[in-house]
Design a protein around this motif. Structure first.
Motif, PDB file in Angstrom:
ATOM      1  N   VAL A  49       0.834  -1.196   0.000  1.00  0.00           N
ATOM      2  CA  VAL A  49       0.000   0.000   0.000  1.00  0.00           C
ATOM      3  C   VAL A  49       0.874   1.253   0.000  1.00  0.00           C
ATOM      4  O   VAL A  49       0.516   2.273  -0.600  1.00  0.00           O
ATOM      5  CB  VAL A  49      -0.951  -0.004   1.216  1.00  0.00           C
ATOM      6  CG1 VAL A  49      -1.707   1.315   1.330  1.00  0.00           C
ATOM      7  CG2 VAL A  49      -1.951  -1.154   1.085  1.00  0.00           C
ATOM      8  N   LEU A 164      -6.300   0.862  -4.006  1.00  0.00           N
ATOM      9  CA  LEU A 164      -5.919  -0.279  -3.170  1.00  0.00           C
ATOM     10  C   LEU A 164      -5.900  -1.567  -3.981  1.00  0.00           C
ATOM     11  O   LEU A 164      -5.019  -2.414  -3.817  1.00  0.00           O
ATOM     12  CB  LEU A 164      -6.881  -0.410  -1.993  1.00  0.00           C
ATOM     13  CG  LEU A 164      -6.838   0.716  -0.959  1.00  0.00           C
ATOM     14  CD1 LEU A 164      -7.917   0.514   0.095  1.00  0.00           C
ATOM     15  CD2 LEU A 164      -5.454   0.804  -0.312  1.00  0.00           C
ATOM     16  N   TYR A 173      -6.557  -8.125  -0.976  1.00  0.00           N
ATOM     17  CA  TYR A 173      -7.661  -7.213  -1.266  1.00  0.00           C
ATOM     18  C   TYR A 173      -8.999  -7.866  -0.941  1.00  0.00           C
ATOM     19  O   TYR A 173      -9.892  -7.229  -0.370  1.00  0.00           O
ATOM     20  CB  TYR A 173      -7.638  -6.782  -2.737  1.00  0.00           C
ATOM     21  CG  TYR A 173      -8.711  -5.755  -3.045  1.00  0.00           C
ATOM     22  CD1 TYR A 173      -8.518  -4.410  -2.751  1.00  0.00           C
ATOM     23  CD2 TYR A 173      -9.931  -6.148  -3.594  1.00  0.00           C
ATOM     24  CE1 TYR A 173      -9.505  -3.475  -2.996  1.00  0.00           C
ATOM     25  CE2 TYR A 173     -10.932  -5.217  -3.847  1.00  0.00           C
ATOM     26  CZ  TYR A 173     -10.707  -3.880  -3.546  1.00  0.00           C
ATOM     27  OH  TYR A 173     -11.699  -2.961  -3.780  1.00  0.00           O
ATOM     28  N   TYR A 279      -7.517   2.079   4.035  1.00  0.00           N
ATOM     29  CA  TYR A 279      -6.905   0.774   4.302  1.00  0.00           C
ATOM     30  C   TYR A 279      -6.786   0.536   5.803  1.00  0.00           C
ATOM     31  O   TYR A 279      -7.157  -0.528   6.323  1.00  0.00           O
ATOM     32  CB  TYR A 279      -5.535   0.744   3.632  1.00  0.00           C
ATOM     33  CG  TYR A 279      -4.689  -0.478   3.933  1.00  0.00           C
ATOM     34  CD1 TYR A 279      -5.035  -1.728   3.419  1.00  0.00           C
ATOM     35  CD2 TYR A 279      -3.543  -0.363   4.711  1.00  0.00           C
ATOM     36  CE1 TYR A 279      -4.244  -2.839   3.691  1.00  0.00           C
ATOM     37  CE2 TYR A 279      -2.743  -1.462   4.976  1.00  0.00           C
ATOM     38  CZ  TYR A 279      -3.107  -2.705   4.467  1.00  0.00           C
ATOM     39  OH  TYR A 279      -2.330  -3.806   4.732  1.00  0.00           O
TER      40      TYR A 279
END
Length: 287
Positions: A49, A164, A173, A279
């Motif tokens: 990320v 993301l 994910y 996130y």
């Protein structure tokens, strides 16, 4: 214009539909990010990320709520800018994205941004049909029909999820948006809202102000607060309610949703910063 608007259902921000009708305005205390999953010798999800910080762009989200409801030209400009940026992001991801996702990325769609309609609107077809020029289906951004919407917040939320999705492995994910403790405890219903809270407290008149006063107050009171989670408790098992409370959630609605609110202003309206904030928030409730 209609095609443009549909495509622009993309940026959903960092954060997606706005939960309204809140009963109790008691703010939830957010938790820090949980442990990073690591698979073999591959980088931790946190490190993946972090790649978003290398995305070279001066683009910034237009603050949700800053455009009057009847200012169609301003709204259209914000949509077009976001739509154009989506193409630039996907082009960057073909070289910098996770190997899992590269085969599902479309070819350069500059000038043909409307071909991203299915992606920005979170269409069911994403699970089975590749995007234009891609070799494999990319899959839906999130498995619900609430988070991705056609308003500015919804599009910014979608854009954040796309960011993301391009840097994480498929497994990481999927866990983030389908089987994380937070999503499971909320029965899989996702609401993500991206909004400049410090600016919203004085907005009146022609600008939409749909935020609960308690939510706004929570951000104003805590200068360091970037995100807040408000979770539903009615209709959930006692065990799930306990998990949410211990994880920092506040149980107060009957709709069955969990809602993540992100202050886009404190993230300087920078998509990569908002995506990283999202996130952290999605992983905030842990077993």
């Amino acid at each position: 214009m209609i095609a443009r608007r549909r495509v622009l259902a993309i940026a959903g921000a960092a954060a997606v539909g706005l939960l309204t009708g809140c009963g109790d305005d008691t703010p939830a205390a957010p938790l820090g990010p949980g442990p990073s999953p690591v698979t073999g010798g591959t980088p931790a999800a946190d490190d993946l990320v972090a790649r978003l910080d290398t995305y070279p762009s001066a683009y910034r989200f237009t603050p949700a709520g800053s455009i009057a409801y009847d200012d169609e030209p301003a709204r259209a400009r914000a949509y077009v800018a976001m739509r154009t940026e989506a193409v630039a992001l996907l082009n960057w991801a073909r070289t910098n994205g996770h190997p899992d996702i590269v085969p599902a990325l479309p070819s350069d769609l500059a000038g043909q941004e409307y071909l991203l309609d299915s992606l920005v609107s979170n269409s069911d077809t994403l699970d089975s049909q590749p995007l234009f020029g891609a070799k494999a289906p990319i899959g839906r951004l999130i498995p619900d029909d609430e988070t991705i919407s056609s308003d500015l917040q919804g599009m910014q939320s979608a854009f954040s999820l796309i960011m993301l999705k391009t840097v994480l492995s498929k497994a990481d994910y999927a866990r983030l948006v389908t089987t994380s403790p937070l999503v499971t405890a909320a029965a899989g219903k996702n609401i993500i809202s991206i909004y400049p809270y410090e600016d919203s407290k004085n907005k009146k008149g022609d600008v939409y102000v749909t935020l609960s006063s308690g939510i706004i107050a929570a951000f104003v009171k805590d200068p360091g607060l970037r995100w807040l989670i408000m979770n539903p408790g009615q209709g959930m098992s006692e065990a799930d309610q306990k998990r949410l409370v211990e994880g920092g959630g506040t149980l107060f609605t009957e709709e069955g949703y969990r809602s993540i609110y992100i202050d886009s202003g404190r993230a300087q309206n920078k998509p990569a910063t908002i995506a990283r904030t999202l996130y952290d928030a999605l992983r905030s409730v842990r077993p």
